[in-house]
Design a protein around this motif. Structure first.
Motif, PDB file in Angstrom:
ATOM      1  N   SER A   1       4.953   1.483  -6.579  1.00 22.35           N
ATOM      2  CA  SER A   1       5.056   0.888  -5.249  1.00 22.35           C
ATOM      3  C   SER A   1       3.680   0.553  -4.681  1.00 22.35           C
ATOM      4  O   SER A   1       3.475  -0.517  -4.100  1.00 22.35           O
ATOM      5  CB  SER A   1       5.796   1.847  -4.312  1.00 22.35           C
ATOM      6  OG  SER A   1       6.001   1.262  -3.056  1.00 22.35           O
ATOM      7  N   LEU A   2       2.730   1.454  -4.876  1.00 19.21           N
ATOM      8  CA  LEU A   2       1.364   1.225  -4.402  1.00 19.21           C
ATOM      9  C   LEU A   2       0.766  -0.035  -5.018  1.00 19.21           C
ATOM     10  O   LEU A   2       0.188  -0.876  -4.321  1.00 19.21           O
ATOM     11  CB  LEU A   2       0.496   2.436  -4.733  1.00 19.21           C
ATOM     12  CG  LEU A   2      -0.962   2.378  -4.331  1.00 19.21           C
ATOM     13  CD1 LEU A   2      -1.091   2.428  -2.818  1.00 19.21           C
ATOM     14  CD2 LEU A   2      -1.721   3.525  -4.956  1.00 19.21           C
ATOM     15  N   VAL A   3       0.937  -0.185  -6.317  1.00 14.12           N
ATOM     16  CA  VAL A   3       0.411  -1.364  -7.006  1.00 14.12           C
ATOM     17  C   VAL A   3       1.124  -2.630  -6.529  1.00 14.12           C
ATOM     18  O   VAL A   3       0.484  -3.674  -6.331  1.00 14.12           O
ATOM     19  CB  VAL A   3       0.508  -1.198  -8.540  1.00 14.12           C
ATOM     20  CG1 VAL A   3       0.157  -2.487  -9.256  1.00 14.12           C
ATOM     21  CG2 VAL A   3      -0.411  -0.066  -8.997  1.00 14.12           C
ATOM     22  N   GLN A   4       2.431  -2.552  -6.296  1.00 17.74           N
ATOM     23  CA  GLN A   4       3.159  -3.707  -5.772  1.00 17.74           C
ATOM     24  C   GLN A   4       2.587  -4.136  -4.418  1.00 17.74           C
ATOM     25  O   GLN A   4       2.423  -5.328  -4.155  1.00 17.74           O
ATOM     26  CB  GLN A   4       4.647  -3.389  -5.615  1.00 17.74           C
ATOM     27  CG  GLN A   4       5.409  -3.352  -6.904  1.00 17.74           C
ATOM     28  CD  GLN A   4       6.858  -2.926  -6.708  1.00 17.74           C
ATOM     29  OE1 GLN A   4       7.235  -2.374  -5.676  1.00 17.74           O
ATOM     30  NE2 GLN A   4       7.673  -3.183  -7.705  1.00 17.74           N
ATOM     31  N   GLY A   5       2.266  -3.168  -3.571  1.00 19.89           N
ATOM     32  CA  GLY A   5       1.671  -3.480  -2.271  1.00 19.89           C
ATOM     33  C   GLY A   5       0.310  -4.129  -2.404  1.00 19.89           C
ATOM     34  O   GLY A   5      -0.022  -5.071  -1.676  1.00 19.89           O
ATOM     35  N   GLU A   6      -0.493  -3.639  -3.332  1.00 16.90           N
ATOM     36  CA  GLU A   6      -1.818  -4.232  -3.565  1.00 16.90           C
ATOM     37  C   GLU A   6      -1.684  -5.670  -4.061  1.00 16.90           C
ATOM     38  O   GLU A   6      -2.409  -6.565  -3.619  1.00 16.90           O
ATOM     39  CB  GLU A   6      -2.617  -3.405  -4.573  1.00 16.90           C
ATOM     40  CG  GLU A   6      -3.039  -2.046  -4.063  1.00 16.90           C
ATOM     41  CD  GLU A   6      -4.068  -2.106  -2.943  1.00 16.90           C
ATOM     42  OE1 GLU A   6      -4.750  -3.145  -2.784  1.00 16.90           O
ATOM     43  OE2 GLU A   6      -4.194  -1.111  -2.232  1.00 16.90           O
ATOM     44  N   ILE A   7      -0.752  -5.893  -4.977  1.00 18.84           N
ATOM     45  CA  ILE A   7      -0.525  -7.250  -5.499  1.00 18.84           C
ATOM     46  C   ILE A   7      -0.033  -8.166  -4.386  1.00 18.84           C
ATOM     47  O   ILE A   7      -0.492  -9.313  -4.272  1.00 18.84           O
ATOM     48  CB  ILE A   7       0.456  -7.231  -6.687  1.00 18.84           C
ATOM     49  CG1 ILE A   7      -0.221  -6.556  -7.887  1.00 18.84           C
ATOM     50  CG2 ILE A   7       0.915  -8.640  -7.050  1.00 18.84           C
ATOM     51  CD1 ILE A   7       0.711  -6.254  -9.036  1.00 18.84           C
ATOM     52  N   MET A   8       0.881  -7.670  -3.548  1.00 18.00           N
ATOM     53  CA  MET A   8       1.356  -8.476  -2.409  1.00 18.00           C
ATOM     54  C   MET A   8       0.192  -8.890  -1.523  1.00 18.00           C
ATOM     55  O   MET A   8       0.105 -10.031  -1.082  1.00 18.00           O
ATOM     56  CB  MET A   8       2.356  -7.676  -1.569  1.00 18.00           C
ATOM     57  CG  MET A   8       3.748  -7.610  -2.124  1.00 18.00           C
ATOM     58  SD  MET A   8       4.828  -6.622  -1.060  1.00 18.00           S
ATOM     59  CE  MET A   8       4.916  -7.667   0.385  1.00 18.00           C
TER      60      MET A   8
ATOM     61  N   LYS B   1       4.424  -5.023   2.967  1.00 19.34           N
ATOM     62  CA  LYS B   1       3.178  -4.718   2.257  1.00 19.34           C
ATOM     63  C   LYS B   1       2.706  -3.303   2.598  1.00 19.34           C
ATOM     64  O   LYS B   1       2.361  -2.524   1.719  1.00 19.34           O
ATOM     65  CB  LYS B   1       2.091  -5.729   2.614  1.00 19.34           C
ATOM     66  CG  LYS B   1       0.771  -5.431   1.949  1.00 19.34           C
ATOM     67  CD  LYS B   1      -0.462  -5.785   2.756  1.00 19.34           C
ATOM     68  CE  LYS B   1      -0.400  -5.621   4.217  1.00 19.34           C
ATOM     69  NZ  LYS B   1      -1.432  -4.753   4.805  1.00 19.34           N
ATOM     70  N   SER B   2       2.734  -2.951   3.865  1.00 14.32           N
ATOM     71  CA  SER B   2       2.295  -1.632   4.294  1.00 14.32           C
ATOM     72  C   SER B   2       3.185  -0.532   3.739  1.00 14.32           C
ATOM     73  O   SER B   2       2.700   0.535   3.358  1.00 14.32           O
ATOM     74  CB  SER B   2       2.256  -1.557   5.820  1.00 14.32           C
ATOM     75  OG  SER B   2       1.311  -2.470   6.322  1.00 14.32           O
ATOM     76  N   TYR B   3       4.491  -0.783   3.682  1.00 15.76           N
ATOM     77  CA  TYR B   3       5.414   0.183   3.109  1.00 15.76           C
ATOM     78  C   TYR B   3       5.035   0.481   1.654  1.00 15.76           C
ATOM     79  O   TYR B   3       4.925   1.646   1.265  1.00 15.76           O
ATOM     80  CB  TYR B   3       6.849  -0.359   3.172  1.00 15.76           C
ATOM     81  CG  TYR B   3       7.833   0.490   2.406  1.00 15.76           C
ATOM     82  CD1 TYR B   3       8.367   1.641   2.978  1.00 15.76           C
ATOM     83  CD2 TYR B   3       8.212   0.145   1.117  1.00 15.76           C
ATOM     84  CE1 TYR B   3       9.259   2.429   2.276  1.00 15.76           C
ATOM     85  CE2 TYR B   3       9.100   0.925   0.404  1.00 15.76           C
ATOM     86  CZ  TYR B   3       9.630   2.061   0.984  1.00 15.76           C
ATOM     87  OH  TYR B   3      10.498   2.842   0.277  1.00 15.76           O
ATOM     88  N   HIS B   4       4.788  -0.550   0.889  1.00  8.55           N
ATOM     89  CA  HIS B   4       4.421  -0.358  -0.512  1.00  8.55           C
ATOM     90  C   HIS B   4       3.063   0.327  -0.649  1.00  8.55           C
ATOM     91  O   HIS B   4       2.895   1.213  -1.493  1.00  8.55           O
ATOM     92  CB  HIS B   4       4.401  -1.689  -1.269  1.00  8.55           C
ATOM     93  CG  HIS B   4       5.759  -2.188  -1.597  1.00  8.55           C
ATOM     94  ND1 HIS B   4       6.573  -1.594  -2.520  1.00  8.55           N
ATOM     95  CD2 HIS B   4       6.466  -3.238  -1.119  1.00  8.55           C
ATOM     96  CE1 HIS B   4       7.715  -2.243  -2.604  1.00  8.55           C
ATOM     97  NE2 HIS B   4       7.675  -3.249  -1.754  1.00  8.55           N
ATOM     98  N   LYS B   5       2.113  -0.056   0.169  1.00 11.41           N
ATOM     99  CA  LYS B   5       0.763   0.488   0.024  1.00 11.41           C
ATOM    100  C   LYS B   5       0.666   1.947   0.435  1.00 11.41           C
ATOM    101  O   LYS B   5      -0.226   2.666   0.000  1.00 11.41           O
ATOM    102  CB  LYS B   5      -0.237  -0.352   0.821  1.00 11.41           C
ATOM    103  CG  LYS B   5      -0.484  -1.697   0.162  1.00 11.41           C
ATOM    104  CD  LYS B   5      -1.591  -2.440   0.815  1.00 11.41           C
ATOM    105  CE  LYS B   5      -2.897  -1.757   0.519  1.00 11.41           C
ATOM    106  NZ  LYS B   5      -4.050  -2.471   0.966  1.00 11.41           N
TER     107      LYS B   5
END
Length: 81
Positions: free
Chosen positions: A50-57, A75-79
């Protein structure tokens, strides 16, 4: 500052900050693996994904779209994993 202290990227540079973060994630993974608990390992893996997905977003989204509240929240949720 970050949580009252100087941020790593301010003390050194972005590359050092990224490598330091990667190192901490690697060390945490080693410690979790030693627990030999697949449920804990699965939770950590999901959080990292999830963290990486947020960074990619954040990287792929243009600045104007980042101002959209739903995009920002997603984005914040994932990060925050």
């Amino acid at each position: 500052t970050r949580r009252g202290g100087e941020a790593v990227h301010k003390l050194y540079d972005n590359k050092v900050a990224v490598i330091a973060g990667d190192y901490l994630l690697a060390r945490a993974s080693v410690v979790l693996a030693r627990l030999q608990n697949t449920a804990v390992t699965a939770i950590m893996s999901t959080a990292l994904e999830s963290l990486v997905q947020g960074e990619i977003m954040q990287i792929k989204t243009n600045e104007e779209d980042l101002l959209d509240m739903m995009t920002y929240l997603r984005k914040s949720y994932h990060k925050t994993a």
